[in-house]
Design an enzyme around this catalytic site. Structure first.
Site, PDB file in Angstrom:
ATOM      1  N   SER A 236     -10.297  -1.083   4.579  1.00 25.78           N
ATOM      2  CA  SER A 236      -9.397  -1.330   5.708  1.00 25.78           C
ATOM      3  C   SER A 236      -8.858   0.002   6.216  1.00 25.78           C
ATOM      4  O   SER A 236      -8.254   0.754   5.452  1.00 25.78           O
ATOM      5  CB  SER A 236      -8.209  -2.186   5.274  1.00 25.78           C
TER       6      SER A 236
ATOM      7  N   ARG B  86       0.849  -1.221   0.000  1.00 24.22           N
ATOM      8  CA  ARG B  86       0.000   0.000   0.000  1.00 24.22           C
ATOM      9  C   ARG B  86       0.875   1.259   0.000  1.00 24.22           C
ATOM     10  O   ARG B  86       0.573   2.236   0.687  1.00 24.22           O
ATOM     11  CB  ARG B  86      -0.930   0.052   1.217  1.00 24.22           C
TER      12      ARG B  86
ATOM     13  N   GLU C 221      -4.127   3.212   6.949  1.00 17.68           N
ATOM     14  CA  GLU C 221      -3.957   3.163   5.494  1.00 17.68           C
ATOM     15  C   GLU C 221      -4.685   4.366   4.883  1.00 17.68           C
ATOM     16  O   GLU C 221      -4.312   4.870   3.831  1.00 17.68           O
ATOM     17  CB  GLU C 221      -4.575   1.846   4.993  1.00 17.68           C
TER      18      GLU C 221
HETATM   19  C1  LIG Z   1     -15.378  -0.833   0.887  1.00 10.45           C
HETATM   20  C2  LIG Z   1     -13.939  -0.573   0.544  1.00 10.45           C
HETATM   21  C3  LIG Z   1     -13.108  -1.653   0.263  1.00 10.45           C
HETATM   22  C4  LIG Z   1     -11.768  -1.431  -0.060  1.00 10.45           C
HETATM   23  N1  LIG Z   1     -10.966  -2.514  -0.343  1.00 10.45           N
HETATM   24  C5  LIG Z   1      -9.681  -2.333  -0.663  1.00 10.45           C
HETATM   25  C6  LIG Z   1      -8.838  -3.447  -0.975  1.00 10.45           C
HETATM   26  O1  LIG Z   1      -9.273  -4.601  -0.988  1.00 10.45           O
HETATM   27  N2  LIG Z   1      -7.543  -3.203  -1.273  1.00 10.45           N
HETATM   28  C7  LIG Z   1      -7.025  -1.935  -1.295  1.00 10.45           C
HETATM   29  O2  LIG Z   1      -5.836  -1.798  -1.584  1.00 10.45           O
HETATM   30  N3  LIG Z   1      -7.796  -0.861  -1.020  1.00 10.45           N
HETATM   31  C8  LIG Z   1      -9.104  -1.032  -0.706  1.00 10.45           C
HETATM   32  N4  LIG Z   1      -9.891   0.053  -0.403  1.00 10.45           N
HETATM   33  C9  LIG Z   1      -9.299   1.414  -0.391  1.00 10.45           C
HETATM   34  C10 LIG Z   1      -9.494   2.208  -1.689  1.00 10.45           C
HETATM   35  O3  LIG Z   1     -10.459   1.617  -2.500  1.00 10.45           O
HETATM   36  C11 LIG Z   1      -8.186   2.348  -2.461  1.00 10.45           C
HETATM   37  O4  LIG Z   1      -7.197   2.956  -1.675  1.00 10.45           O
HETATM   38  C12 LIG Z   1      -8.370   3.133  -3.773  1.00 10.45           C
HETATM   39  O5  LIG Z   1      -7.193   3.057  -4.560  1.00 10.45           O
HETATM   40  C13 LIG Z   1      -8.685   4.604  -3.552  1.00 10.45           C
HETATM   41  O6  LIG Z   1      -9.059   5.145  -4.797  1.00 10.45           O
HETATM   42  P1  LIG Z   1      -9.837   6.493  -4.940  1.00 10.45           P
HETATM   43  O7  LIG Z   1      -9.977   6.763  -6.395  1.00 10.45           O
HETATM   44  O8  LIG Z   1     -11.087   6.449  -4.163  1.00 10.45           O
HETATM   45  O9  LIG Z   1      -8.789   7.503  -4.308  1.00 10.45           O
HETATM   46  P2  LIG Z   1      -8.991   8.645  -3.211  1.00 10.45           P
HETATM   47  O10 LIG Z   1      -9.452   8.027  -1.940  1.00 10.45           O
HETATM   48  O11 LIG Z   1      -9.814   9.742  -3.754  1.00 10.45           O
HETATM   49  O12 LIG Z   1      -7.486   9.137  -3.050  1.00 10.45           O
HETATM   50  C14 LIG Z   1      -6.527   8.328  -2.418  1.00 10.45           C
HETATM   51  C15 LIG Z   1      -5.163   9.040  -2.437  1.00 10.45           C
HETATM   52  O13 LIG Z   1      -4.668   9.094  -3.759  1.00 10.45           O
HETATM   53  C16 LIG Z   1      -4.421  10.471  -4.140  1.00 10.45           C
HETATM   54  N5  LIG Z   1      -4.766  10.568  -5.544  1.00 10.45           N
HETATM   55  C17 LIG Z   1      -5.972  10.321  -6.097  1.00 10.45           C
HETATM   56  N6  LIG Z   1      -5.904  10.406  -7.446  1.00 10.45           N
HETATM   57  C18 LIG Z   1      -4.622  10.732  -7.739  1.00 10.45           C
HETATM   58  C19 LIG Z   1      -3.918  10.968  -8.969  1.00 10.45           C
HETATM   59  N7  LIG Z   1      -4.511  10.848 -10.160  1.00 10.45           N
HETATM   60  N8  LIG Z   1      -2.602  11.300  -8.890  1.00 10.45           N
HETATM   61  C20 LIG Z   1      -1.977  11.418  -7.684  1.00 10.45           C
HETATM   62  N9  LIG Z   1      -2.605  11.201  -6.499  1.00 10.45           N
HETATM   63  C21 LIG Z   1      -3.905  10.852  -6.540  1.00 10.45           C
HETATM   64  C22 LIG Z   1      -5.295  11.290  -3.219  1.00 10.45           C
HETATM   65  O14 LIG Z   1      -4.808  12.607  -3.069  1.00 10.45           O
HETATM   66  C23 LIG Z   1      -5.218  10.475  -1.942  1.00 10.45           C
HETATM   67  O15 LIG Z   1      -4.016  10.765  -1.252  1.00 10.45           O
HETATM   68  C24 LIG Z   1     -11.249  -0.117  -0.099  1.00 10.45           C
HETATM   69  C25 LIG Z   1     -12.101   0.972   0.167  1.00 10.45           C
HETATM   70  C26 LIG Z   1     -13.434   0.741   0.483  1.00 10.45           C
HETATM   71  C27 LIG Z   1     -14.336   1.913   0.742  1.00 10.45           C
END
Ligand SMILES: Cc1cc2nc3c(=O)[nH]c(=O)nc-3n(C[C@H](O)[C@H](O)[C@H](O)COP(=O)(O)OP(=O)(O)OC[C@H]3O[C@@H](n4cnc5c(N)ncnc54)[C@H](O)[C@@H]3O)c2cc1C
Length: 333
Positions: A232, A162, A329
């Site tokens: 998580s 991560r 995380e």
């Molecule tokens: C129900 C649920 C289940 C999940 N299961 C998992 C899992 O199994 N495994 C896992 O790894 N994660 C999991 N996650 C966490 C999450 O889905 C991931 O971390 C995902 O990658 C976040 O994506 P997002 O587009 O929502 O990013 P955001 O939450 O909007 O942003 C996350 C971070 O990335 C940065 N960011 C966003 N876009 C960019 C870009 N284009 N360039 C640079 N920085 C950027 C943001 O500033 C922030 O720091 C889960 C979340 C939920 C709600």
């Protein structure tokens, strides 16, 4: 390009917290992104994806950037592999569904993880024995300081659990605009994790693995449309072999769940949290999810303070009981 002022971030964070942003922008091309970076030079900036890993602790007094670039295309192929370039704003799970439909494999174990392509390459998302880094060939990004484009090879992204360079030395310095994946034309299923193999059954295909992953996830994890969360909340801690030996002596139990890993032993944070009695417990409207204590949920009325307080109390108890530091995380904003 769209620019809005004083906008609620409720639809943009899966915790369902009602923070506001001073300015919210959305761009449809790299040129528009550069124009926004120029226009808002010097302002606090935050690039978001689907907000599924964010905890807004207060209103954001700056400029939120979001991508409306959502295409994917094949950029190269040979007899064994296909290289797919996806834009940052594409929903990762939509990309995976399309690839599985075409019989292209590599990402199927990551099915149903919320979020967009750009953030998945920042976070190095992982599930069921696969991490995004396993198939990321390179990442295209734009420098926030001067708009210059840079291509990062997989090695230059410095991926870890991560983790990536974009969360460390280059935090807040680059916006990922495109991700190139090297995907397999010949399916090599990865089914060693948990009960995935039995759930998939015989003759697996990328699509049957995807469907099995979705079934398992739906049993264990809250649907964000029903119960706000960021998945998580904590990372699984990795401790040294000596610390692991001390731990098993201390609690007089050699059945502490653990996984050997490069550089130490990984202990499931969910187990540590459960041992501290937090499973199902709440502070205000924030709850440690009864089916999976690694997940903190908003039962409907949680404030950011409730979630922060619950996370802090859990960390303290795990530290006091086991001497192990667990860290979030989730990104606190
Ligand atoms: C129900 C649920 C289940 C999940 N299961 C998992 C899992 O199994 N495994 C896992 O790894 N994660 C999991 N996650 C966490 C999450 O889905 C991931 O971390 C995902 O990658 C976040 O994506 P997002 O587009 O929502 O990013 P955001 O939450 O909007 O942003 C996350 C971070 O990335 C940065 N960011 C966003 N876009 C960019 C870009 N284009 N360039 C640079 N920085 C950027 C943001 O500033 C922030 O720091 C889960 C979340 C939920 C709600």
């Amino acid at each position: 390009m769209t620019i809005k002022e004083n906008i609620s971030l409720l639809p943009y964070n899966t915790f369902g917290l009602p923070a506001k942003a001073k300015i919210f922008t959305e761009y449809s091309s790299v040129e528009e992104l550069r124009a926004l970076l120029e226009k808002y030079k010097g302002e606090p900036l935050l690039h978001i994806g689907a907000g599924s890993n964010l905890l807004f602790t207060k209103d954001f007094d700056g400029v939120i950037l979001h991508s409306a670039m959502r295409r994917a295309r094949c950029v190269s192929e040979d007899a064994d592999y296909v290289w797919i370039e996806a834009e940052n704003g594409l929903v990762l799970d939509e990309l995976i569904a399309q690839l599985c439909d075409m019989g292209i494999s590599g990402l199927e174990n990551l099915s149903y993880i919320p979020g967009e392509v750009g953030a998945s390459a920042v976070q190095n998302v992982g599930a069921y024995g696969v991490e995004a880094k396993d198939v990321i060939e390179s990442v295209r990004a734009v420098s926030i300081a001067d708009g210059a484009e840079r291509i990062f090879s997989n090695a230059e992204c410095q991926y870890g659990y991560r983790d990536s360079i974009f969360k460390n030395s280059l935090r807040g310095k680059y916006i990922i605009t495109h991700v190139v994946y090297r995907l397999n034309k010949h399916f090599e299923p990865k089914l060693n994790y948990g009960n995935l193999s039995s759930e998939v059954g015989s003759n697996p295909t990328p699509m049957s693995v995807r469907e099995a992953v979705i079934r398992i996830r739906q049993q264990k994890l809250p649907e964000v449309s029903e119960l706000g969360s960021a998945g998580s909340f904590f990372k699984n801690p990795v401790i040294s072999h000596e610390a692991y030996e001390t731990l098993t002596r201390q609690i007089r139990d050699d059945r502490v769940p653990h996984y050997e890993q490069e550089g130490g032993v990984k202990i499931p944070a969910a187990w540590l949290i459960e041992q501290c009695g937090w499973k199902g417990k709440s502070i205000g409207g924030a709850q440690c999810y009864p089916k999976q204590p690694l997940v903190l949920v908003n039962t409907g009325s949680a404030t950011a303070d409730d979630i922060v307080a619950l996370a802090a109390a859990i960390c303290k108890d795990v530290q006091d009981k086991f001497g192990i530091t667990i860290s979030p995380e989730v990104n606190y904003i």
